[in-house]
Write an enzyme that holds these catalytic residues in place. Sequence first.
Site, PDB file in Angstrom:
ATOM      1  N   ASP A   1      -6.566   0.599   0.448  1.00  0.00           N
ATOM      2  CA  ASP A   1      -6.757   0.951   1.849  1.00  0.00           C
ATOM      3  C   ASP A   1      -8.176   0.531   2.229  1.00  0.00           C
ATOM      4  O   ASP A   1      -8.865  -0.143   1.452  1.00  0.00           O
ATOM      5  CB  ASP A   1      -6.514   2.452   2.079  1.00  0.00           C
ATOM      6  CG  ASP A   1      -7.642   3.304   1.505  1.00  0.00           C
ATOM      7  OD1 ASP A   1      -8.456   2.778   0.701  1.00  0.00           O
ATOM      8  OD2 ASP A   1      -7.746   4.480   1.875  1.00  0.00           O
TER       9      ASP A   1
ATOM     10  N   LYS B   1       0.847  -1.210   0.000  1.00  0.00           N
ATOM     11  CA  LYS B   1       0.000   0.000   0.000  1.00  0.00           C
ATOM     12  C   LYS B   1       0.879   1.256   0.000  1.00  0.00           C
ATOM     13  O   LYS B   1       0.698   2.145  -0.831  1.00  0.00           O
ATOM     14  CB  LYS B   1      -0.931  -0.010   1.227  1.00  0.00           C
ATOM     15  CG  LYS B   1      -1.944   1.121   1.198  1.00  0.00           C
ATOM     16  CD  LYS B   1      -2.845   1.113   2.402  1.00  0.00           C
ATOM     17  CE  LYS B   1      -2.196   1.858   3.532  1.00  0.00           C
ATOM     18  NZ  LYS B   1      -3.078   2.065   4.684  1.00  0.00           N
TER      19      LYS B   1
END
Length: 248
Positions: A176, A157
């Site tokens: 996310d 991420k």
Amino acid sequence: MTPKPKKKKFAKAPPAKVRAAKSAKTRNPKRPARALGTDPHRVAAILAKLDEAYPSATCELHHNNAFELLIATILSAQCTDARVNQVTETLFKKYPDAKAFAYANPSELEQEIRPTGFFRNKTKSVMGACRGILQNFGGEVPRSMDEILTLPGVARKTGNVVLGTAFGIPSGIVVDTHVQRISNRLDLTRNEDPKKIEQDLMHVIPKDKWILFSHQIIWHGRRVCQARKPKCVECNLESLCYAKDKTV
Ligand code: SF4
């Protein structure tokens, strides 16, 4: 004799087969009979709607360069961007580069980043990442996913945020909590695991849209498609959405 208490069925999580059957039963009946809503025309329509609503979506973490974005992204785990921005406003003045963080006093740094939560782990990650940058990459944030993943505290991420936003490199799609929730609501995936969701999205979203799409979905999640009460009445994707928790 006291009768033995009956064992509770599925005291923990029910088996996958049962979960799948349950989910099929509770799915919105309006949803057309198809496994996923990933045919190219539908995906193109979703992307067009996102472009219409969020033409200039971008990362909301304040930064002046890739290094600052990397630190801000590490600090943003389980914290709002607004809180991180408050902290980094003074933090980056005191620690302008990887060397400054790598040789910081850990207890002082812990207190400085304390408002972002999980400050002990984040201090370790930030200092470890900065040491890695100094030792292995000449003081510069590396520009490939394989290299950036070698830094402590950096997972896909964070790698995607930094490579995409700071360098314009479409290394993948940021997954996310917003992307996780909305890609399921929009039937672009059936997975819950961020790594699998990213793989699913990378198959259906054209590569030249990966960076913008990530930001657009995050913006959509913050402004409209919120977790508890999505504002479906305000949503320009409503005609394309068959989520079972739609509010219209
Ligand atoms: S219609 Fe509602 S649930 Fe669907 S994407 Fe829009 S806000 Fe989210």
